[in-house]
Design an enzyme around this catalytic site. Structure first.
Site, PDB file in Angstrom:
ATOM      1  N   LYS A 113       0.922  -1.232   0.016  1.00 30.53           N
ATOM      2  CA  LYS A 113      -0.043  -0.097  -0.040  1.00 30.53           C
ATOM      3  C   LYS A 113       0.788   1.218  -0.110  1.00 30.53           C
ATOM      4  CE  LYS A 113      -4.389  -1.894   1.883  1.00 30.53           C
ATOM      5  NZ  LYS A 113      -4.762  -2.214   3.332  1.00 30.53           N
ATOM      6  N   LYS A 196      -3.831 -11.837  -7.307  1.00 23.79           N
ATOM      7  CA  LYS A 196      -5.329 -11.745  -6.867  1.00 23.79           C
ATOM      8  C   LYS A 196      -6.297 -10.820  -7.704  1.00 23.79           C
ATOM      9  CE  LYS A 196      -6.495  -9.079  -3.417  1.00 23.79           C
ATOM     10  NZ  LYS A 196      -6.654  -8.284  -2.023  1.00 23.79           N
ATOM     11  N   LYS A 199     -10.432  -5.282  -6.072  1.00 22.88           N
ATOM     12  CA  LYS A 199     -11.318  -4.333  -6.467  1.00 22.88           C
ATOM     13  C   LYS A 199     -10.404  -3.004  -6.704  1.00 22.88           C
ATOM     14  CE  LYS A 199     -12.415  -3.528  -1.687  1.00 22.88           C
ATOM     15  NZ  LYS A 199     -13.621  -3.883  -0.664  1.00 22.88           N
TER      16      LYS A 199
HETATM   17  P1  TYM Z   1     -11.749  -6.524   2.009  1.00 23.29           P
HETATM   18  O1  TYM Z   1     -12.924  -5.570   2.212  1.00 23.29           O
HETATM   19  O2  TYM Z   1     -10.327  -5.939   1.255  1.00 23.29           O
HETATM   20  O3  TYM Z   1     -11.933  -7.740   1.449  1.00 23.29           O
HETATM   21  C1  TYM Z   1     -12.957  -8.556   2.151  1.00 23.29           C
HETATM   22  C2  TYM Z   1     -13.209  -9.977   2.135  1.00 23.29           C
HETATM   23  O4  TYM Z   1     -12.991 -10.527   0.723  1.00 23.29           O
HETATM   24  C3  TYM Z   1     -11.688 -11.235   0.645  1.00 23.29           C
HETATM   25  N1  TYM Z   1     -11.264 -11.136  -0.635  1.00 23.29           N
HETATM   26  C4  TYM Z   1     -11.083 -12.248  -1.422  1.00 23.29           C
HETATM   27  N2  TYM Z   1     -11.233 -13.523  -1.521  1.00 23.29           N
HETATM   28  C5  TYM Z   1     -10.987 -14.338  -2.326  1.00 23.29           C
HETATM   29  N3  TYM Z   1     -10.419 -13.730  -3.639  1.00 23.29           N
HETATM   30  C6  TYM Z   1     -10.295 -12.439  -3.790  1.00 23.29           C
HETATM   31  N4  TYM Z   1      -9.701 -12.100  -4.882  1.00 23.29           N
HETATM   32  C7  TYM Z   1     -10.610 -11.770  -2.624  1.00 23.29           C
HETATM   33  N5  TYM Z   1     -10.333 -10.307  -2.507  1.00 23.29           N
HETATM   34  C8  TYM Z   1     -10.790  -9.969  -1.374  1.00 23.29           C
HETATM   35  C9  TYM Z   1     -10.855 -10.531   1.814  1.00 23.29           C
HETATM   36  O5  TYM Z   1      -9.815 -11.498   1.893  1.00 23.29           O
HETATM   37  C10 TYM Z   1     -11.931 -10.301   2.799  1.00 23.29           C
HETATM   38  O6  TYM Z   1     -12.023 -11.474   3.540  1.00 23.29           O
HETATM   39  N6  TYM Z   1      -9.140  -5.750   6.228  1.00 23.29           N
HETATM   40  C11 TYM Z   1     -10.551  -6.543   5.724  1.00 23.29           C
HETATM   41  C12 TYM Z   1     -11.607  -6.076   6.340  1.00 23.29           C
HETATM   42  C13 TYM Z   1     -11.670  -6.149   7.876  1.00 23.29           C
HETATM   43  C14 TYM Z   1     -11.723  -7.416   8.441  1.00 23.29           C
HETATM   44  C15 TYM Z   1     -11.736  -7.138   9.828  1.00 23.29           C
HETATM   45  C16 TYM Z   1     -11.509  -8.829   8.033  1.00 23.29           C
HETATM   46  C17 TYM Z   1     -11.671  -5.273   8.787  1.00 23.29           C
HETATM   47  N7  TYM Z   1     -11.828  -5.727  10.024  1.00 23.29           N
HETATM   48  C18 TYM Z   1     -11.695  -8.257  10.802  1.00 23.29           C
HETATM   49  C19 TYM Z   1     -11.758  -9.797   9.127  1.00 23.29           C
HETATM   50  C20 TYM Z   1     -11.664  -9.437  10.380  1.00 23.29           C
HETATM   51  C21 TYM Z   1     -10.267  -6.163   4.287  1.00 23.29           C
HETATM   52  O7  TYM Z   1      -9.844  -5.037   3.732  1.00 23.29           O
HETATM   53  O8  TYM Z   1     -11.078  -7.005   3.612  1.00 23.29           O
END
Ligand code: TYM
Length: 333
Positions: A113, A196, A199
């Site tokens: 990042k 990966k 978004k």
């Molecule tokens: P975020 O918003 O980036 O993504 C949400 C969830 O989607 C999963 N993900 C994927 N899974 C499979 N293939 C992909 N290409 C893919 N892209 C995204 C992510 O692994 C995630 O599970 N930091 C976290 C949000 C968060 C969180 C938490 C998660 C905040 N507090 C506590 C777990 C526990 C995040 O940015 O997710």
């Protein structure tokens, strides 16, 4: 018997992808049968990237509506907005003081990042510690996430263990990650299936968003990278055939047909046939999901009542853990 607790979160930034759906939301839905699930829309995490006021509030309601459309049931589970439960930031500060600087500096997502970002703020650095607060407040047993979150979860476990060891008490449950069981924990980019699907990818041809229309889906899947095997060979082989395998994983997860069965069905068929099947099924699947999405999104009164109810319920649990922490460290006067 008391049900074990599942916790996870999702950021309200950008358009969610089919990766977010398969890797996270589809698991979230299924886990409701066996566990007590608590899901959070991580709006505070979203602030690590500059957000326009109206965009952020719209995105929060969009993501909440997508969660509901994906089958998260607020009568069974708790769904809430992170910033509405102040214990998250309170515990975050305490955990900051129990986290090694070096451990955070090693986080690969942080390094990526700061490399890509012009707005290098302290929130980016603190990001996984806020995640730790999210998870530990609820005495979480398992965290359903995609592969990209594994390193963060390891850090959360380290922080919890350190805290428990220092005070010689089990203040926090040590949580475990829960990855998708049908290869869905890392849906890959369409044009470069060794990275990966994300978004935030600048090239939108790499991703299928949950809001892509039929024509866009058709174009993106038609361009998706496969391989040049001759004769064409529709086999699941992550190492040697990442593009075909990625399409099979997506297909299997949206149709619930096993990868093995898909391989049999496409024996002796060509890549055009596979892509047509992916296109038709993705369009069908996303049109259904969007229909449900619009039902919720147009009903802001319902959404607001779910938000208020979710925050009240989450806070009840969060308060118990925070009080335990305050008592343990001597903030209880
Ligand atoms: P975020 O918003 O980036 O993504 C949400 C969830 O989607 C999963 N993900 C994927 N899974 C499979 N293939 C992909 N290409 C893919 N892209 C995204 C992510 O692994 C995630 O599970 N930091 C976290 C949000 C968060 C969180 C938490 C998660 C905040 N507090 C506590 C777990 C526990 C995040 O940015 O997710």
């Amino acid at each position: 018997m008391k049900k074990k607790i599942i916790f996870s979160g999702i950021q309200p930034t950008g358009l969610l992808t089919i990766g977010n759906y398969i890797g996270a939301l589809s698991q979230w839905k299924k886990l409701q049968k066996k566990y007590f699930c608590i899901y959070c829309i991580a709006d505070l995490h979203a602030l690590t990237i500059f957000q326009k006021k109206n965009m952020l509030s719209n995105n929060i309601l969009d993501v909440l509506s997508i969660c509901l459309a994906s089958g998260i049931n607020p009568k069974k589970s708790i769904i809430f907005i992170q910033s509405h439960v102040p214990q998250h930031t309170q515990l975050n500060w305490i955990l900051n003081c129990f986290t090694n600087f070096g451990a955070i500096r090693r986080m690969t997502q942080f390094k990526e990042k700061i490399y890509l970002n012009k707005n290098i703020n302290v929130g980016l650095f603190n990001y996984p510690i806020l995640m730790a607060a999210d998870i530990l407040l609820y005495q979480t047993y398992k965290i359903p996430v995609g592969k990209d979150q594994i390193q963060h979860i390891e850090l959360v476990r380290d922080i919890a263990n350190r805290f428990n060891n220092i005070y010689g008490k089990k203040i926090f449950t040590i949580p475990k990650k829960k990855l998708h069981e049908n290869y869905g924990s890392c849906i890959m980019s369409l044009l470069s299936p060794i990275k990966k699907m994300s978004k935030s990818d600048n090239n939108k041809n790499n991703i299928i968003t949950l809001f892509d229309n039929d024509l866009t889906i058709r174009k993106k899947i038609q361009y998706a990278i496969t391989d040049s095997d001759n004769p064409p060979n529709i086999k699941f082989d992550l190492k040697n055939k990442p593009g075909i395998s990625n399409l099979l994983i997506i297909l299997s997860n949206i149709t619930e047909i096993s990868i093995q069965k898909l391989e049999c069905n496409f024996n002796n068929k060509n890549y055009y046939d596979l892509k047509e099947f992916v296109i038709n099924n993705l369009c069908l699947f996303l049109n259904k999901l969007r229909k449900k999405f619009f039902f919720y999104r147009q009903n802001e009164i319902l959404l607001k009542s779910i938000i208020i109810d979710g925050a009240q319920k989450a806070e009840k649990y969060a308060k118990i853990t925070l009080e335990k922490v305050y008592n343990t460290i001597g903030l209880d006067i």
